[in-house]
Structures are given as C-alpha cells and as structure tokens.
Design an enzyme around this catalytic site. Structure first.
Site, PDB file in Angstrom:
ATOM      1  CG  ASP A   1     -19.828   5.207  -6.889  1.00  0.00           C
ATOM      2  OD1 ASP A   1     -19.183   6.227  -6.622  1.00  0.00           O
ATOM      3  OD2 ASP A   1     -19.504   4.423  -7.816  1.00  0.00           O
ATOM      4  CB  ILE A   2     -22.393   3.351 -11.459  1.00  0.00           C
ATOM      5  CG1 ILE A   2     -23.082   2.414 -12.426  1.00  0.00           C
ATOM      6  CG2 ILE A   2     -21.017   3.713 -11.957  1.00  0.00           C
ATOM      7  CD1 ILE A   2     -23.452   3.064 -13.753  1.00  0.00           C
TER       8      ILE A   2
ATOM      9  CG  ASN B   1     -11.806  11.092  -4.261  1.00  0.00           C
ATOM     10  OD1 ASN B   1     -11.214  10.880  -3.209  1.00  0.00           O
ATOM     11  ND2 ASN B   1     -12.460  10.137  -4.903  1.00  0.00           N
TER      12      ASN B   1
ATOM     13  CD  GLN C   1     -13.459  16.617  -8.168  1.00  0.00           C
ATOM     14  OE1 GLN C   1     -12.601  17.338  -7.665  1.00  0.00           O
ATOM     15  NE2 GLN C   1     -14.690  16.996  -8.353  1.00  0.00           N
TER      16      GLN C   1
ATOM     17  CG  HIS D   1     -18.695  13.576  -6.394  1.00  0.00           C
ATOM     18  ND1 HIS D   1     -18.069  14.237  -7.439  1.00  0.00           N
ATOM     19  CD2 HIS D   1     -17.929  12.492  -6.128  1.00  0.00           C
ATOM     20  CE1 HIS D   1     -16.986  13.562  -7.784  1.00  0.00           C
ATOM     21  NE2 HIS D   1     -16.864  12.504  -6.998  1.00  0.00           N
ATOM     22  CG  PHE D   2     -19.511  15.370   0.275  1.00  0.00           C
ATOM     23  CD1 PHE D   2     -18.416  15.526   1.103  1.00  0.00           C
ATOM     24  CD2 PHE D   2     -20.158  16.501  -0.195  1.00  0.00           C
ATOM     25  CE1 PHE D   2     -17.970  16.790   1.467  1.00  0.00           C
ATOM     26  CE2 PHE D   2     -19.724  17.771   0.161  1.00  0.00           C
ATOM     27  CZ  PHE D   2     -18.626  17.906   1.000  1.00  0.00           C
ATOM     28  CG  HIS D   3     -17.015   9.164  -2.889  1.00  0.00           C
ATOM     29  ND1 HIS D   3     -17.238   8.215  -3.843  1.00  0.00           N
ATOM     30  CD2 HIS D   3     -16.305  10.153  -3.500  1.00  0.00           C
ATOM     31  CE1 HIS D   3     -16.678   8.591  -4.988  1.00  0.00           C
ATOM     32  NE2 HIS D   3     -16.107   9.772  -4.807  1.00  0.00           N
TER      33      HIS D   3
END
Ligand code: AMP
Ligand code: ZN
Length: 138
Positions: free
Chosen positions: A30-31, A86, A93, A99-101
C-alpha cells in the site's frame, strides 16, 4: 476497467511494489501504509463485488494471503495482522477494484484498528438477527 488505478497496476502502466503474483492474484505494498509491510491483495480481474468472483479466484486470494502472512513475521518482526476489506463507500472503500488489506501489527503499536465499541445485544436479539441472515442465504 480503463480508469481503474489497480487495473493499471496489474497491467504495469502504474508502478507498484509487488510482493506476489500468480495467474489470478496480484499483491503489492500500500502506497500509504498503516504500518510497515501493509500490503493489498487483489484479483487481477476488475471486480467490485465479491459475488463476481468464483471459488477458484477466492481460493487464490486466500492462498496468497496465507503465503504472505506466514512469511511476514520473519521479515518484519510483527506479531499479528489485521486482514480487512473496506467493502462499499460507507465502509471506507475508496478504490472500487476489490482488495484486501493485510496490515502487520505489533503489541501496543497504537494503530487503532479493530478497537471498536462493543455493543451489548441480548442472546435473543442475536438469535433473531442470525435467523434473518441464515434465511436470506437459503
Ligand atoms: P480503500 O479505502 O480500502 O479503498 O483503500 C485503498 C488503498 O489503496 C489505500 O490504503 C491507499 O493508500 C491504496 N492505494 C491507492 N493508490 C495506490 C497505489 N498507486 N499503489 C498502492 N496503493 C495505493
Ligand atoms: Zn480495476
């Protein structure tokens, strides 16, 4: 989808710090991470809703999550993870590509994830809710 940032990451037209990919899944840092090593796992195919994924794709996503979460504590020294999605704008979201974090955690890291207020529901109330949900998926 042409204007989707995550599709562009999968295609390679936007750079990413990739940690894993296979035919179905792409995973990258993640950026703007919540903690060191916070990464995202996405299906390569653009979907917004989990119901658009088949069992094979869901298995591939969780297989990647299993692989990466097994390896990370040795690399980062974290002692736990929050794994979350999310799901929908009202749940926070921002990017519509599913996507999964995966967020590495350490004791007393003060991240404030998953520390919500726990409501008190009676057993009867819980059972009513459970029944409604169970009926809805029959
Ligand atoms: P969400 O609120 O669940 O939609 O989270 C989207 C996540 O994507 C955020 O944590 C962002 O920091 C992350 N993100 C946005 N753009 C990029 C990018 N180009 N590369 C990596 N992560 C990104
Ligand atoms: Zn996309």
């Amino acid at each position: 989808m042409s204007d989707c940032i995550f599709c562009k990451i999968v295609e390679g037209s936007i750079p990413s710090s990739i940690v894993f990919e296979d035919d179905t899944v792409y995973s990258f840092l993640d950026i703007n991470p919540a903690s060191k090593g916070h990464f995202l796992v996405i299906p390569k195919k653009h979907v917004e809703d989990i119901s658009e994924l088949g069992d094979t794709e869901i298995t591939a996503i969780f297989s990647a999550i299993r692989k990466l979460t097994k390896a990370l504590p040795d690399v980062l020294g974290n002692t736990g993870f929050n794994i979350l999605m999310n799901y929908g704008k009202d749940a926070g979201q921002i990017i519509s590509h599913l996507h999964f974090h995966i967020i590495p955690r350490k004791k007393e890291d003060g991240l404030g994830i998953a520390g919500w207020n726990h409501l008190k529901f009676s057993g009867d109330h819980l059972n009513e809710i459970a029944k409604e949900i169970a009926e809805a998926i029959k």
